[in-house]
Design a protein around this motif. Structure first.
Motif, PDB file in Angstrom:
ATOM      1  N   ARG A  96      -9.167 -12.361  13.570  1.00 22.20           N
ATOM      2  CA  ARG A  96      -7.814 -12.201  13.041  1.00 22.20           C
ATOM      3  C   ARG A  96      -7.841 -11.975  11.533  1.00 22.20           C
ATOM      4  N   LEU A  97      -8.689 -12.709  10.831  1.00 23.71           N
ATOM      5  CA  LEU A  97      -8.808 -12.540   9.383  1.00 23.71           C
ATOM      6  C   LEU A  97      -9.284 -11.130   9.043  1.00 23.71           C
ATOM      7  N   ASP A  98     -10.250 -10.629   9.794  1.00 22.91           N
ATOM      8  CA  ASP A  98     -10.736  -9.266   9.561  1.00 22.91           C
ATOM      9  C   ASP A  98      -9.618  -8.246   9.753  1.00 22.91           C
ATOM     10  N   ARG A  99      -8.813  -8.415  10.805  1.00 25.17           N
ATOM     11  CA  ARG A  99      -7.698  -7.488  11.056  1.00 25.17           C
ATOM     12  C   ARG A  99      -6.664  -7.576   9.934  1.00 25.17           C
ATOM     13  N   LEU A 100      -6.354  -8.792   9.495  1.00 23.06           N
ATOM     14  CA  LEU A 100      -5.391  -8.950   8.405  1.00 23.06           C
ATOM     15  C   LEU A 100      -5.922  -8.364   7.103  1.00 23.06           C
TER      16      LEU A 100
ATOM     17  N   GLN B 120      -5.586  -4.172   3.102  1.00 23.05           N
ATOM     18  CA  GLN B 120      -6.223  -3.092   2.341  1.00 23.05           C
ATOM     19  C   GLN B 120      -5.498  -1.776   2.569  1.00 23.05           C
ATOM     20  N   ALA B 121      -5.144  -1.501   3.824  1.00 23.46           N
ATOM     21  CA  ALA B 121      -4.427  -0.257   4.131  1.00 23.46           C
ATOM     22  C   ALA B 121      -3.067  -0.233   3.439  1.00 23.46           C
TER      23      ALA B 121
ATOM     24  N   TRP C  46      -2.192  -1.900   0.758  1.00 24.27           N
ATOM     25  CA  TRP C  46      -2.407  -1.775  -0.676  1.00 24.27           C
ATOM     26  C   TRP C  46      -2.698  -0.329  -1.056  1.00 24.27           C
ATOM     27  N   GLU C  47      -3.566   0.334  -0.307  1.00 23.57           N
ATOM     28  CA  GLU C  47      -3.909   1.715  -0.649  1.00 23.57           C
ATOM     29  C   GLU C  47      -2.703   2.638  -0.513  1.00 23.57           C
ATOM     30  N   LEU C  48      -1.875   2.401   0.494  1.00 19.23           N
ATOM     31  CA  LEU C  48      -0.649   3.196   0.626  1.00 19.23           C
ATOM     32  C   LEU C  48       0.263   2.976  -0.578  1.00 19.23           C
ATOM     33  N   ASN C  49       0.458   1.719  -0.967  1.00 18.60           N
ATOM     34  CA  ASN C  49       1.302   1.421  -2.131  1.00 18.60           C
ATOM     35  C   ASN C  49       0.721   2.010  -3.406  1.00 18.60           C
ATOM     36  N   ARG C  50      -0.559   1.840  -3.581  1.00 18.02           N
ATOM     37  CA  ARG C  50      -1.207   2.357  -4.787  1.00 18.02           C
ATOM     38  C   ARG C  50      -1.055   3.870  -4.864  1.00 18.02           C
TER      39      ARG C  50
END
Length: 119
Positions: free
Chosen positions: A40-44, A49-50, A52-56
């Motif tokens: 679950r931690l890996d999925r979160l 990350q996804a 964040w990259e979209l926002n960035r």
């Protein structure tokens, strides 16, 4: 006399064996739970990350701005510990105080609105 001693020893051995089996079973269950939490931690982490990259990329926010905001949120409770602090909320239904990690009031069972999206 030796017979009683042997019976006593056998009982102790059986008790120890039973305790060992119980501990082994508990360890196996906890290992499965840890693996599920890691999954679950890996999925979160991947989702964060996804996002964040979209926002960035779309909003032009820099990594530094993200780090500053994370620090700001972390320090809201006065401690830089990498966590959002648990806060006390008041149940809108019964007025009792409740932990912000709970979704329902422990006194009346009504939903308690979250102060933050991720707590």
């Amino acid at each position: 006399m030796e017979l009683f001693w042997e019976i006593s020893q056998n009982q102790r051995i059986n008790q120890a064996s039973s305790a060992a089996e119980s501990a082994s079973s508990k360890i196996n269950r906890l290992e499965r739970e840890v693996k599920e939490l890691e999954r679950r931690l890996d999925r979160l982490s991947l989702a964060c990350q996804a996002l964040w990259e979209l926002n960035r990329d779309q909003a032009g926010i820099t990594d530094g701005e993200l780090q500053r905001r994370m620090t700001e949120i972390d320090l809201r409770d006065g401690t830089r510990d990498g966590k959002i602090a648990v806060t006390i909320l008041v149940c809108p239904n019964c007025g009792q105080r409740s932990n912000s990690r709970r979704q329902q009031c422990i006194y009346c069972g009504q939903p308690v609105p979250a102060k933050h999206t991720f707590t």
